[in-house]
Design an enzyme around this catalytic site. Sequence first.
Site, PDB file in Angstrom:
ATOM      1  N   SER A 160      -9.782   2.392   3.063  1.00 29.28           N
ATOM      2  CA  SER A 160      -8.867   3.101   2.176  1.00 29.28           C
ATOM      3  C   SER A 160      -7.940   2.162   1.406  1.00 29.28           C
ATOM      4  O   SER A 160      -7.317   2.571   0.439  1.00 29.28           O
ATOM      5  CB  SER A 160      -8.022   4.057   3.009  1.00 29.28           C
ATOM      6  OG  SER A 160      -7.191   3.325   3.894  1.00 29.28           O
ATOM      7  N   LYS A 175       0.842  -1.200   0.000  1.00 32.00           N
ATOM      8  CA  LYS A 175       0.000   0.000   0.000  1.00 32.00           C
ATOM      9  C   LYS A 175       0.879   1.252   0.000  1.00 32.00           C
ATOM     10  O   LYS A 175       1.931   1.274   0.638  1.00 32.00           O
ATOM     11  CB  LYS A 175      -0.906  -0.040   1.246  1.00 32.00           C
ATOM     12  CG  LYS A 175      -1.957   1.066   1.304  1.00 32.00           C
ATOM     13  CD  LYS A 175      -2.881   0.888   2.509  1.00 32.00           C
ATOM     14  CE  LYS A 175      -3.867   2.036   2.645  1.00 32.00           C
ATOM     15  NZ  LYS A 175      -4.774   1.863   3.799  1.00 32.00           N
ATOM     16  N   SER A 210     -10.290   0.080   7.316  1.00 30.95           N
ATOM     17  CA  SER A 210      -9.707   0.191   5.978  1.00 30.95           C
ATOM     18  C   SER A 210      -9.039  -1.075   5.436  1.00 30.95           C
ATOM     19  O   SER A 210      -8.602  -1.092   4.297  1.00 30.95           O
ATOM     20  CB  SER A 210      -8.682   1.333   5.935  1.00 30.95           C
ATOM     21  OG  SER A 210      -9.350   2.561   5.964  1.00 30.95           O
TER      22      SER A 210
END
Length: 497
Positions: A161, A81, A185
């Site tokens: 997210s 990420k 998330s």
Amino acid sequence: MIAMSDLSKLTIAEARDALRKGDTSSVELTEACLAAIDGADVLGAFVHKTPEIALDRARAADARIKSGDAPAMCGIPIGIKDLFCTEGVASQAASKILEGFRPQYESTVSGRLKDAGAVMLGKLNMDEFAMGSSNETSVYGNAVNPWRADDSTEALTPGGSSGGSASAVAADLCLAATGTDTGGSIRQPAAFTGIVGLKPTYGRCSRWGIVAFASSLDQAGPMTKTVRDAAIMGQAMMGHDPKDSTSADRAVPDFEAMLTGDIRGKVIGIPTEYRMDGMPPEIAALWERGAEMLQDAGAELRQISLPHTKYALPAYYVIAPAEASSNLARYDGVRFGYRAKLEQGDGITEMYEKTRADGFGAEVKRRVMVGTYVLSAGFYDAYYNRARKVRALIKRDFDVVFAEGVDAILTPATPSAAFQLGQEFDDPVQMYLNDVFTVTVNLAGLPGISVPAGLDAKGLPLGLQLIGRPWEEGDLLNTAYAMETAAGFVAKPEKWW
């Protein structure tokens, strides 16, 4: 030998065994993933591709496997990420304000995976500074869910997210990915894309080198195709880190060895407060079915009460923006990242103002303003201090339930299946309601896992969440493993990209 086109579809456990047997090599696995990534730009999952780094690491991993000294993650291609700092590779947290930032250091978690021999394929899309539930606030544009509703070509959100991570794992672009979870998330995008997402106990994974959103809530974790993979990758990511003052000095057990699937005699709590008004019948039915699966596997079901649940979302949306406004104060155009163009006569104040106005997206500005407001002199007690007290009560609700012998708590993971990208909400609060089942876990610092458990009427995946006792990820993973086995979820998205 395994066909090239099937290599990226392997789980971590399958790939590890194939690598050990010599049925494939890390270089072949990595090349298969790189080809899949290049053919999937429409999903917007990978935002910084690193093929040279990936192949270098794959060659090193193959040599290490041959020498017989290789941990489980050695040679496994993964995505990282975009808020994990990776040495020499753009790490932007999906924000314009970090344009051009290439850290000269590696985050502890990505460093641990690198030391274990994992192969970084590139950086993954996300909501800007991890603020969002739909991956629509990214400077790179939307990440797209590989799943589509029956007979529809509408683009759906992969959740947020960690939307790029979820999309990449579900579409078999990588074998697994790192995510971070501040209010759901990891777990919400995992549920939206039919994969497994584990948020460990706060302090289990080092936060050092991860771009901060809300420091008392953020926690990194694995996003994988199966519970076994979450156990393997989670173990490689976790452990004490002296560089992070909130990191717990506790031994990390062998999670994979704890996956017996035997949950006889375990007590599973079903919280009455999670039966929300207007809960879609499909979510309620799935929750009911999940409880039956655990009961059939030998667990005892117990109705429990977590009375302060209804205050969790408002408390979260005071605490998280407050911490964000202070964490994001460092992005000012002085030392690194983006700096706005200045006019003649502009001073340092104008530079700060223009850089932040131009560099942050709308959702980040909204949360920074909310956070600055709740921390301001006249409102600190009314909002921030009160929210902290509510947080303590929410944590106490869980402590009481666990003290009474409950081993894990079963809830829905999300209030719906994945929704359309670009869906208009009259009010940002409607988007925040996506976190209704997940934020309590962050506020209380507990481990939680989302497991795919079924499809809705339109053929989209739905997840169930299990919440565990602090530091007992192994036990939580085993309960999740029993549920995964009972649910038998094997559906994959039809390839359209």
